[in-house]
Design an enzyme around this catalytic site. Structure first.
Site, PDB file in Angstrom:
ATOM      1  N   ASN A 175       0.869  -1.014   0.077  1.00  0.00           N
ATOM      2  CA  ASN A 175      -0.036  -0.035  -0.062  1.00  0.00           C
ATOM      3  C   ASN A 175       0.957   0.964  -0.157  1.00  0.00           C
ATOM      4  OD1 ASN A 175      -3.047  -1.098   0.386  1.00  0.00           O
ATOM      5  ND2 ASN A 175      -1.786  -2.191   1.890  1.00  0.00           N
ATOM      6  N   GLU A 176       1.017   1.512  -1.072  1.00  0.00           N
ATOM      7  CA  GLU A 176       2.145   2.835  -1.329  1.00  0.00           C
ATOM      8  C   GLU A 176       1.482   4.161  -1.033  1.00  0.00           C
ATOM      9  OE1 GLU A 176       5.033   2.218  -1.627  1.00  0.00           O
ATOM     10  OE2 GLU A 176       5.624   0.763  -2.957  1.00  0.00           O
ATOM     11  N   PRO A 177       2.371   5.301  -0.931  1.00  0.00           N
ATOM     12  CA  PRO A 177       1.515   6.541  -0.671  1.00  0.00           C
ATOM     13  C   PRO A 177       0.257   6.721  -1.513  1.00  0.00           C
ATOM     14  CG  PRO A 177       3.879   6.668  -0.359  1.00  0.00           C
ATOM     15  CD  PRO A 177       3.559   5.427  -1.058  1.00  0.00           C
TER      16      PRO A 177
END
Ligand code: F6R
Length: 642
Positions: A175-177
């Site tokens: 879950n990236e920025p």
């Protein structure tokens, strides 16, 4: 191998918000261990008791699992518990967080492969109970596939326990920025930093997939218990942001602040940037040891932009350090600190003969010392302490350079082929042809044939001799240990074994040094520096009873990645502008590590640039504190065994 590990009985269970003293700054419960191995064992124990508790109730234990370097030791311990203590995984159901996309399960880069290699192949888990997102799905079926993954988790009653690592972007899972608080399992595009971090294990960023399937933030949050592991200096910044910062999609891990049973398990380095550790005087009353006082004064100077000797009572009072003044006034504190730093500076790293050495970092006697400089890879010696190396030789000490590993993995195929072709042109040989063919036919990111590895190691040897000769050392004072733990041909190295330690003990016994220098640089991306330091510690520990060891001092330097904090430094060796240049040329001898080096980390500067900037910066920091203004300085910390 003998292990020095002690088990810990530290309580890592979650303390409800408001019940732990750090809440003024910290919004996530965390426990800091001095050693990540001990911490991992503690986490494995928590998982094992959950499995057993569920077993006793005849229920499945649903575990959310992570990959990456962080959980490896936890899995190792679970495997040990299965083999030695009879822990059964028969009731365990697992859901992995993520998988690269596209990715074949049998690729050695797949998380499928990782999980089987580290855990599943060694325990009695039922194959149908293992769930890992499938990296072969096509985009059209992705939405349905991800929904089905979520449903399966629910079908088993939800996640009882979720193990997490954290990426430098603040990702959990992938879950990236930008990830949403309510996101579920889905396809995601990897952040550039995440791909940079994965680049070395894929042998180049171009080989790192751009996409992944990941459980969402909501999926992770739904777990009844969450434990996030954070090890090493590289994680320190993001750990601070996650625990102390505002909740934000820019740092997805901050969403964990809202979870009611989440604990971060950290080692000292990963927890080092938390306010309570970095500037504890801002948090509450302190035990003002000499070390803490030094750290606080250096911090106060940078905060107020003043030199040590110009700090006033008001500066101390205004910045959370009033209680320091109850014992002594600022004048005494300043002078003491100034002298402490002044005494670390010496142009005589091997000790100054015929001089009073009471406040010098090294002993005057013996005037000519036997010195071992341990270098994890064949180039760390000149990169990290080229100036000090030069002085030691110039001042007549018997200096031995000892390269711990062959460093063969960091030579490119292009370079190796170049050398093999030159050799073939000088004198055609079957061996050279075999190397050329092996390189030509090598499949993308498969490991090297043994003869190619040998050539690559020899290239690094040749470069090392060029550098040590340039520094004025005889070849007989240069030693290559080729420690076996490193010789896997892949990024992943073996654990240290007795064979490694015996080789280390042997060289120390042969030279019987008065000084040992070793790399205390633990932020190295592959951990090789850490393993090499462990090997030094273990060998020295095992030899404590040897009479010569009583006179043997261990100095730690830092390599290409990080520097000591000023307050930690115990010896600072100034360099003249001429020496800076000499060091640069010695680093240039390591040609295979110049221009587009394979293992650069996320810093695009070449090694000589990093070294120069760091040495200049250390000198600048000394001068900003009011000490002499040198062109550059190399810094060391003395390690004392208990
Ligand atoms: C792994 C995963 C990632 C890693 C993170 C840290 O399944 O989802 O979030 O936990 O990238 O990786 P390491 O532990 O290698 O630093």
């Amino acid at each position: 191998m003998e292990t020095l590990l002690k088990k810990s009985n530290v309580d890592i269970s979650h303390k409800p918000a408001g019940k732990f003293e750090e809440t003024r700054y910290e919004k996530i419960h965390n426990v800091i261990f001095s050693n990540s191995d001990v911490a991992s064992i503690r986490v494995a124990e928590e998982i094992a008791s959950l499995i057993k508790e569920k077993q006793a109730k005849n229920k499945p234990c649903v575990l959310g699992l992570a990959t990456g370097s962080s959980p490896i030791r936890v899995y190792e311990e679970l495997v040990r518990m299965h083999k030695e203590d009879g822990l059964s995984f028969a009731n365990v159901v697992t859901f992995n967080l993520d998988e690269y996309l596209p990715m074949e399960p049998d690729s050695r880069h797949s998380y499928f492969h990782f999980m089987h290699e580290h855990l599943f192949n060694h325990v009695d888990i039922v194959a149908e109970n293992i769930h890992i997102p499938d990296g072969r799905i096509d985009y059209d079926s992705a939405v349905a596939y991800c929904l089905a993954y979520e449903n399966k988790i629910q079908k088993f009653g939800g996640l009882d326990f979720q193990l997490l690592g954290i990426g430098r972007t603040g990702h959990i899972g992938f879950n990236e920025p930008g990830s949403h608080y309510n996101s579920g399992t889905r396809v995601i595009t990897l952040d550039h930093i995440t791909r940079v971090d994965a680049a070395s294990s894929f042998l180049g960023i171009d080989n790192v997939p751009r996409k992944a399937i990941t459980m969402g933030i909501a999926t992770v949050r739904s777990a009844k218990r969450i434990v996030l592991l954070g090890w090493g200096q590289n994680k320190a910044e993001i750990i601070k942001k996650t625990i102390e910062g505002e909740i934000s999609s820019h740092v997805p891990a901050t969403y964990l602040q809202n979870h009611n049973n989440c604990t971060f398990i950290l080692d000292t380095s990963a927890g080092s940037q938390l306010t309570r550790n970095k500037t504890p005087w801002l948090v509450g009353p302190c035990d003002w040891t000499e070390e803490l006082t030094a750290k606080a004064i250096v911090w106060l100077c940078s905060k107020t932009n003043k030199t040590i000797l110009s700090l006033t009572d008001k500066d101390y009072n205004d910045n959370g350090m009033a209680d320091l003044l109850t014992l002594q006034d600022s004048y005494d504190l300043n002078i003491k600190m100034f002298n402490r730093l002044q005494h670390t500076i010496t142009g005589w790293p091997g000790g100054k003969p015929n001089a009073d050495d009471t406040s010098r970092p090294e002993r005057a006697l013996p005037a000519k010392k036997k010195v071992i400089i341990f270098s994890p890879h064949p180039d760390d010696d000149v990169i990290s302490m080229g100036g000090t190396f030069d002085r030691l030789v110039e001042q007549g000490h018997d200096v031995h350079i000892v390269y711990q590993t062959s460093g063969n993995i960091a030579v490119s195929d292009m370079d190796a082929r170049k050398y093999a072709e030159i050799s073939k042109r000088i004198s055609p040989s079957e061996e050279a042809q075999k190397i050329i063919d092996a390189i030509k036919n090598k499949k993308e990111s498969s490991s090297d044939a043994p003869e190619v590895r040998k050539l690559k190691g020899n290239i690094r040897r040749g470069e090392s001799y060029a550098a040590t000769r340039y520094m004025g050392l005889e070849d007989s004072n240069v030693h290559f240990l080729d420690l076996p733990f490193y010789e896997t041909g892949t990024i992943k190295k073996n654990n240290l074994s007795d064979a490694d330690i015996d080789i280390m003990m042997n060289i120390i016994k042969t030279i019987q040094p008065h000084q040992i220098y070793a790399a205390g640089d633990l932020a190295d991306p592959h951990g090789t520096h850490k393993v090499c330091l462990d090997a030094v510690f273990e060998a020295m520990q095992r030899m404590q009873s040897e009479p010569f060891m009583k006179d043997c001092w261990l100095w730690l330097y830092r390599g290409a990645w990080h520097e000591w904090d000023i307050n930690e430094i115990e010896m600072a060796v100034p360099m003249s502008p001429g020496q800076v240049l000499k060091k640069r040329h010695a680093i240039f001898c390591h040609q295979s590590q110049k221009d587009g080096v394979m293992f650069q980390g996320d810093d695009s500067r070449e090694f000589w640039m990093r070294a120069e900037e760091r040495n200049r910066d250390t000198a600048k920091r000394y001068s900003a504190l009011g000490l002499s203004d040198y062109a550059a300085m190399e810094a060391f910390v003395r390690h004392k065994f208990n």
